[in-house]
Motif scaffolding. Structure first.
Motif, PDB file in Angstrom:
ATOM      1  N   VAL A   1       1.232  -0.916  -0.229  1.00 49.86           N
ATOM      2  CA  VAL A   1      -0.390  -0.352  -0.104  1.00 49.86           C
ATOM      3  C   VAL A   1       1.049   1.304  -0.007  1.00 49.86           C
ATOM      4  CG1 VAL A   1      -1.884   1.181   1.040  1.00 49.86           C
ATOM      5  CG2 VAL A   1      -2.148  -0.790   1.240  1.00 49.86           C
ATOM      6  N   THR A   2       1.943   1.245   1.315  1.00 47.57           N
ATOM      7  CA  THR A   2       2.783   2.546   1.063  1.00 47.57           C
ATOM      8  C   THR A   2       3.689   3.002  -0.042  1.00 47.57           C
ATOM      9  OG1 THR A   2       2.968   1.675   3.519  1.00 47.57           O
ATOM     10  CG2 THR A   2       4.552   3.085   2.060  1.00 47.57           C
ATOM     11  N   ARG A   3       3.791   1.341  -1.399  1.00 45.51           N
ATOM     12  CA  ARG A   3       5.327   2.404  -2.252  1.00 45.51           C
ATOM     13  C   ARG A   3       3.490   2.309  -2.863  1.00 45.51           C
ATOM     14  NH1 ARG A   3       6.934  -3.451  -1.476  1.00 45.51           N
ATOM     15  NH2 ARG A   3       8.745  -3.275  -0.432  1.00 45.51           N
ATOM     16  N   GLY A   4       2.531   2.771  -3.434  1.00 53.06           N
ATOM     17  CA  GLY A   4       1.476   2.121  -4.061  1.00 53.06           C
ATOM     18  C   GLY A   4       1.474   4.270  -4.180  1.00 53.06           C
ATOM     19  N   ILE A   5       1.046   4.531  -3.127  1.00 49.76           N
ATOM     20  CA  ILE A   5       0.970   6.205  -1.959  1.00 49.76           C
ATOM     21  C   ILE A   5       1.909   6.813  -2.058  1.00 49.76           C
ATOM     22  CG2 ILE A   5       0.048   7.531  -0.482  1.00 49.76           C
ATOM     23  CD1 ILE A   5      -1.039   5.768   0.588  1.00 49.76           C
ATOM     24  N   VAL A   6       3.175   5.827  -2.527  1.00 52.58           N
ATOM     25  CA  VAL A   6       4.538   7.522  -2.352  1.00 52.58           C
ATOM     26  C   VAL A   6       4.913   7.333  -3.983  1.00 52.58           C
ATOM     27  CG1 VAL A   6       7.519   6.534  -1.889  1.00 52.58           C
ATOM     28  CG2 VAL A   6       5.540   6.395  -0.468  1.00 52.58           C
ATOM     29  N   ALA A   7       4.715   6.027  -4.857  1.00 50.08           N
ATOM     30  CA  ALA A   7       4.866   6.503  -5.961  1.00 50.08           C
ATOM     31  C   ALA A   7       3.847   7.315  -6.613  1.00 50.08           C
ATOM     32  CB  ALA A   7       4.404   4.697  -6.652  1.00 50.08           C
ATOM     33  N   ALA A   8       2.945   7.046  -6.386  1.00 53.36           N
ATOM     34  CA  ALA A   8       2.206   8.193  -7.354  1.00 53.36           C
ATOM     35  C   ALA A   8       2.474  10.202  -6.577  1.00 53.36           C
ATOM     36  CB  ALA A   8       0.365   7.626  -6.343  1.00 53.36           C
ATOM     37  N   ALA A   9       2.595   9.681  -5.237  1.00 55.76           N
ATOM     38  CA  ALA A   9       2.606  11.252  -4.816  1.00 55.76           C
ATOM     39  C   ALA A   9       4.161  11.915  -5.683  1.00 55.76           C
ATOM     40  CB  ALA A   9       2.982  10.814  -3.638  1.00 55.76           C
ATOM     41  N   ARG A  10       4.939  10.551  -5.874  1.00 55.26           N
ATOM     42  CA  ARG A  10       6.312  11.023  -6.888  1.00 55.26           C
ATOM     43  C   ARG A  10       5.971  11.263  -8.091  1.00 55.26           C
ATOM     44  NH1 ARG A  10       9.055   5.497  -5.281  1.00 55.26           N
ATOM     45  NH2 ARG A  10      11.308   7.228  -3.601  1.00 55.26           N
ATOM     46  N   THR A  11       5.218  10.529  -8.725  1.00 55.83           N
ATOM     47  CA  THR A  11       4.283  11.022 -10.258  1.00 55.83           C
ATOM     48  C   THR A  11       3.744  12.619 -10.177  1.00 55.83           C
ATOM     49  OG1 THR A  11       4.308   8.711 -10.738  1.00 55.83           O
ATOM     50  CG2 THR A  11       3.088  10.260 -11.937  1.00 55.83           C
ATOM     51  N   ARG A  12       2.727  13.120  -8.573  1.00 56.17           N
ATOM     52  CA  ARG A  12       2.277  13.957  -8.973  1.00 56.17           C
ATOM     53  C   ARG A  12       3.336  15.392  -8.515  1.00 56.17           C
ATOM     54  NH1 ARG A  12      -1.640  10.757  -6.464  1.00 56.17           N
ATOM     55  NH2 ARG A  12      -0.844  11.519  -4.353  1.00 56.17           N
ATOM     56  N   GLY A  13       4.398  14.658  -7.840  1.00 55.08           N
ATOM     57  CA  GLY A  13       5.563  15.612  -8.088  1.00 55.08           C
ATOM     58  C   GLY A  13       5.322  16.517  -6.009  1.00 55.08           C
ATOM     59  N   GLU A  14       4.914  15.367  -5.848  1.00 59.12           N
ATOM     60  CA  GLU A  14       4.495  16.236  -3.940  1.00 59.12           C
ATOM     61  C   GLU A  14       5.807  15.439  -3.279  1.00 59.12           C
ATOM     62  OE1 GLU A  14       0.361  16.300  -2.674  1.00 59.12           O
ATOM     63  OE2 GLU A  14      -0.114  13.601  -4.432  1.00 59.12           O
ATOM     64  N   ILE A  15       6.232  14.674  -3.427  1.00 58.73           N
ATOM     65  CA  ILE A  15       7.578  14.142  -2.760  1.00 58.73           C
ATOM     66  C   ILE A  15       8.365  14.068  -3.852  1.00 58.73           C
ATOM     67  CG2 ILE A  15       6.010  13.298  -0.574  1.00 58.73           C
ATOM     68  CD1 ILE A  15       7.005  10.275  -2.161  1.00 58.73           C
ATOM     69  N   ARG A  16       9.798  14.061  -3.258  1.00 60.00           N
ATOM     70  CA  ARG A  16      11.143  14.012  -4.410  1.00 60.00           C
ATOM     71  C   ARG A  16      11.338  12.212  -4.089  1.00 60.00           C
ATOM     72  NH1 ARG A  16      12.818  17.969  -0.348  1.00 60.00           N
ATOM     73  NH2 ARG A  16      13.935  16.443   1.172  1.00 60.00           N
TER      74      ARG A  16
ATOM     75  N   SER B   1      11.198   2.488   2.906  1.00 57.23           N
ATOM     76  CA  SER B   1      10.960   2.104   4.590  1.00 57.23           C
ATOM     77  C   SER B   1      10.772   3.246   5.267  1.00 57.23           C
ATOM     78  CB  SER B   1      12.930   1.726   4.899  1.00 57.23           C
ATOM     79  OG  SER B   1      12.754   1.076   6.160  1.00 57.23           O
ATOM     80  N   LEU B   2      11.532   4.672   5.121  1.00 57.32           N
ATOM     81  CA  LEU B   2      10.918   5.544   6.179  1.00 57.32           C
ATOM     82  C   LEU B   2       9.717   5.821   5.789  1.00 57.32           C
ATOM     83  CD1 LEU B   2      12.253   7.823   8.625  1.00 57.32           C
ATOM     84  CD2 LEU B   2      12.581   8.528   7.115  1.00 57.32           C
ATOM     85  N   ALA B   3       8.747   5.876   4.918  1.00 60.14           N
ATOM     86  CA  ALA B   3       7.579   6.145   4.376  1.00 60.14           C
ATOM     87  C   ALA B   3       7.222   5.173   5.388  1.00 60.14           C
ATOM     88  CB  ALA B   3       7.717   6.301   2.800  1.00 60.14           C
ATOM     89  N   LEU B   4       7.336   3.780   5.079  1.00 52.94           N
ATOM     90  CA  LEU B   4       6.531   2.660   6.118  1.00 52.94           C
ATOM     91  C   LEU B   4       5.840   3.156   7.086  1.00 52.94           C
ATOM     92  CD1 LEU B   4       5.009   0.313   5.986  1.00 52.94           C
ATOM     93  CD2 LEU B   4       6.969  -1.044   5.779  1.00 52.94           C
TER      94      LEU B   4
ATOM     95  N   ALA C   1       1.279  14.039   5.723  1.00 50.96           N
ATOM     96  CA  ALA C   1       1.603  14.347   4.354  1.00 50.96           C
ATOM     97  C   ALA C   1       3.233  15.116   4.649  1.00 50.96           C
ATOM     98  CB  ALA C   1       1.081  14.679   3.907  1.00 50.96           C
ATOM     99  N   GLY C   2       3.240  16.409   5.595  1.00 51.11           N
ATOM    100  CA  GLY C   2       3.832  17.084   5.688  1.00 51.11           C
ATOM    101  C   GLY C   2       5.438  16.653   5.947  1.00 51.11           C
ATOM    102  N   ALA C   3       5.858  15.010   6.242  1.00 48.28           N
ATOM    103  CA  ALA C   3       6.295  14.652   6.928  1.00 48.28           C
ATOM    104  C   ALA C   3       7.416  13.990   6.218  1.00 48.28           C
ATOM    105  CB  ALA C   3       6.433  13.696   7.837  1.00 48.28           C
ATOM    106  N   LEU C   4       6.346  13.379   5.063  1.00 51.75           N
ATOM    107  CA  LEU C   4       6.958  12.208   3.577  1.00 51.75           C
ATOM    108  C   LEU C   4       7.550  13.901   2.689  1.00 51.75           C
ATOM    109  CD1 LEU C   4       3.674  10.236   2.854  1.00 51.75           C
ATOM    110  CD2 LEU C   4       6.458   9.452   4.223  1.00 51.75           C
ATOM    111  N   LYS C   5       7.007  14.787   2.846  1.00 53.22           N
ATOM    112  CA  LYS C   5       6.893  15.939   1.278  1.00 53.22           C
ATOM    113  C   LYS C   5       9.071  16.027   2.212  1.00 53.22           C
ATOM    114  CE  LYS C   5       2.613  17.403   0.450  1.00 53.22           C
ATOM    115  NZ  LYS C   5       1.962  18.563   0.285  1.00 53.22           N
TER     116      LYS C   5
END
Length: 240
Positions: A178-193, A199-202, A234-238
């Motif tokens: 689940v986390t990989r999907g959320i992180v991958a989508a956020a990367r595609t949108r440019g919300e996170i680097r 692993s830390l995101a999890l 969300a703020g921490a992930l960014k």
């Protein structure tokens, strides 16, 4: 004399040394040889042994459901195959045909959770994805069965390395997908680097709810806790 004895023995035995067999000596023609039976061109398939056990899926599912209920009711230490069979409405033999012991039964169920991860939400926003994930996860963790089973298995994992490994795999791998999907989508949108540590995101995404449900055992969350948690995460992930 030795030559005569040898000739007589050869004649009685019908050996092919040029002498006649017993039938010829008595004036009867020798019986023709029996024709050999032709080989079956198609070998016969072997039938399954009679009485072989057929594992019915509905019985297996009834046993699985009974295990969760029994774990919630009495805990792993007091759980027994007899109790599981009674709750499932089957005989003990039906359980033992599928699992060798209650340990193998629980390990199988816990391991199966690893491949039953939730589909990653894709709302178009990192914060909204996290909020939806937290709402679904929170409902699951507040379920009475989950509230009883997870802490009990965590305690048992401290004494049993096999349960510890299976439980860690189930909880971690299920959340990782689940986390990989959320992180991958956020990367595609440019919300996170792109270099954000998965692993830390999890840990950031999964930690708070599991801490409250499994460690602190606080099933009731404060009002607006989930939206605030999603915004903070969300703020921490960014910032990764």
């Amino acid at each position: 004399m030795l030559g005569r004895m040898t000739s007589r023995a050869d004649a009685d035995s019908g050996r092919p040394d040029g002498s006649a067999g017993k039938d010829a000596a008595e004036g009867r023609p020798a019986a023709p040889p029996r024709p050999s039976r032709p080989a079956d061109p198609k070998p016969r398939s072997r039938r399954a042994p009679a009485g072989a056990a057929v594992l019915r899926p509905e019985v297996t599912e009834a046993i699985r459901a009974a295990v969760f209920e029994e774990l919630a009711a009495v805990g792993y230490a007091r759980m027994s195959i007899e109790g599981i069979a009674r709750r499932a409405g089957v005989g003990k033999t039906a359980v033992y045909r599928r699992w060798r012991s209650k340990l193998h039964l629980v390990l199988d169920l816990v391991s199966a959770l690893a491949v039953q991860g939730l589909p990653a939400p894709d709302t178009g926003s990192l914060e909204a994805d996290l909020r939806l994930l937290y709402e679904v996860t929170s409902r699951a963790l507040r379920h009475p069965v989950a509230g009883q089973i997870l802490p009990d298995l965590q305690a048992e994992a401290a004494r049993n390395p096999e349960i510890a490994e299976a439980l860690q795999k189930a909880l971690r791998e299920g959340q990782q997908s689940v986390t990989r999907g959320i992180v991958a989508a956020a990367r595609t949108r440019g919300e996170i680097r792109a270099s954000a540590d998965e692993s830390l995101a999890l840990d950031l995404i999964s930690g708070p709810l599991y801490w409250r449900a499994v460690v602190a055992r606080e099933p009731k969350l404060p009002k607006h806790y989930l939206p605030s948690l999603a915004r903070a995460t969300a703020g921490a992930l960014k910032a990764l």
